[in-house]
Design a protein around this motif. Structure first.
Motif, mmCIF file in Angstrom:
data_model
loop_
_atom_site.group_PDB
_atom_site.id
_atom_site.type_symbol
_atom_site.label_atom_id
_atom_site.label_comp_id
_atom_site.label_asym_id
_atom_site.label_seq_id
_atom_site.Cartn_x
_atom_site.Cartn_y
_atom_site.Cartn_z
ATOM 1 N N THR A 19 -21.915 -85.820 -24.687
ATOM 2 C CA THR A 19 -20.505 -85.875 -25.057
ATOM 3 C C THR A 19 -19.784 -84.614 -24.579
ATOM 4 O OG1 THR A 19 -21.138 -87.119 -27.042
ATOM 5 C CG2 THR A 19 -18.920 -86.212 -26.980
ATOM 6 N N THR A 20 -20.407 -83.466 -24.746
ATOM 7 C CA THR A 20 -19.823 -82.214 -24.270
ATOM 8 C C THR A 20 -19.686 -82.224 -22.754
ATOM 9 O OG1 THR A 20 -21.083 -81.158 -26.053
ATOM 10 C CG2 THR A 20 -19.987 -79.722 -24.495
ATOM 11 N N GLU A 24 -16.295 -81.927 -20.595
ATOM 12 C CA GLU A 24 -16.086 -80.920 -19.556
ATOM 13 C C GLU A 24 -15.709 -81.565 -18.229
ATOM 14 O OE1 GLU A 24 -19.744 -78.821 -19.475
ATOM 15 O OE2 GLU A 24 -19.283 -77.610 -21.245
ATOM 16 N N ILE A 25 -16.384 -82.651 -17.895
ATOM 17 C CA ILE A 25 -16.084 -83.364 -16.641
ATOM 18 C C ILE A 25 -14.662 -83.904 -16.671
ATOM 19 C CG2 ILE A 25 -16.669 -85.417 -15.269
ATOM 20 C CD1 ILE A 25 -18.635 -83.262 -14.808
ATOM 21 N N THR A 30 -9.088 -83.673 -14.860
ATOM 22 C CA THR A 30 -7.646 -83.583 -15.101
ATOM 23 C C THR A 30 -7.070 -82.317 -14.480
ATOM 24 O OG1 THR A 30 -8.098 -82.596 -17.268
ATOM 25 C CG2 THR A 30 -7.641 -84.962 -17.211
ATOM 26 N N GLU A 31 -7.817 -81.196 -14.534
ATOM 27 C CA GLU A 31 -7.356 -79.962 -13.880
ATOM 28 C C GLU A 31 -7.249 -80.157 -12.372
ATOM 29 O OE1 GLU A 31 -9.956 -76.774 -14.903
ATOM 30 O OE2 GLU A 31 -9.359 -76.764 -17.010
#
Length: 144
Positions: A19-20, A24-25, A30-31
């Motif tokens: 989940t983490t 992060e992905i 989005t960045e």
């Protein structure tokens, strides 16, 4: 029971890590997407600025061309060229221009100056000779 407890803890740990990792992905995606959109917008602004400069340059050139061409057209329409009279060669008069083939091998003796080689052919020949001479000079300097 300890086997199932260890297995449950392991599964929860893997699920939390997964989940983490997915979080992060997704933040990285989005960045990257926002960076991509920002870069595309900046490129579009730069392209529009360059396009506007080119448009103004084209307008300036068109106005300059019109400013030069319109007075020329006006002068040609206002003062049309007079028709040339055919020269009359009498018994004692001579033509205005007479070439001797020994001095000028590219022209004939006729008063119309009909050339054996055209101006384009001569210019092309000069350009080819110049290019060959340039190439030979470069090669000679390279070998030295």
């Amino acid at each position: 029971e300890t086997y199932w407890a260890i297995r449950a803890i392991r599964s929860e740990t893997l699920l939390a890590a997964r989940t983490t990792h997915h979080g992060e992905i997704s933040t990285l995606l989005t960045e990257a997407e926002t960076r991509k959109v920002r870069d595309i917008a900046q490129l579009k602004r730069e392209h529009d600025a360059r396009h506007a400069k080119l448009e103004t340059a084209i307008i300036v050139l068109a106005v300059s061309f019109a400013g030069l061409a319109l007075p020329l057209i006006y002068l040609l329409m206002r003062h049309p060229p007079r028709p040339k009279e055919k020269p009359r060669f009498g018994w004692l008069s001579s033509p205005h221009h007479f070439t001797i083939p020994i001095f000028s091998p590219f022209t004939s003796v006729v008063e119309t100056e009909a050339s054996f080689l055209g101006a384009r052919s001569i210019m092309l020949l000069i350009l080819v000779i110049g290019a060959v001479a340039y190439g030979l000079l470069r090669r000679w300097l390279k070998l030295r």
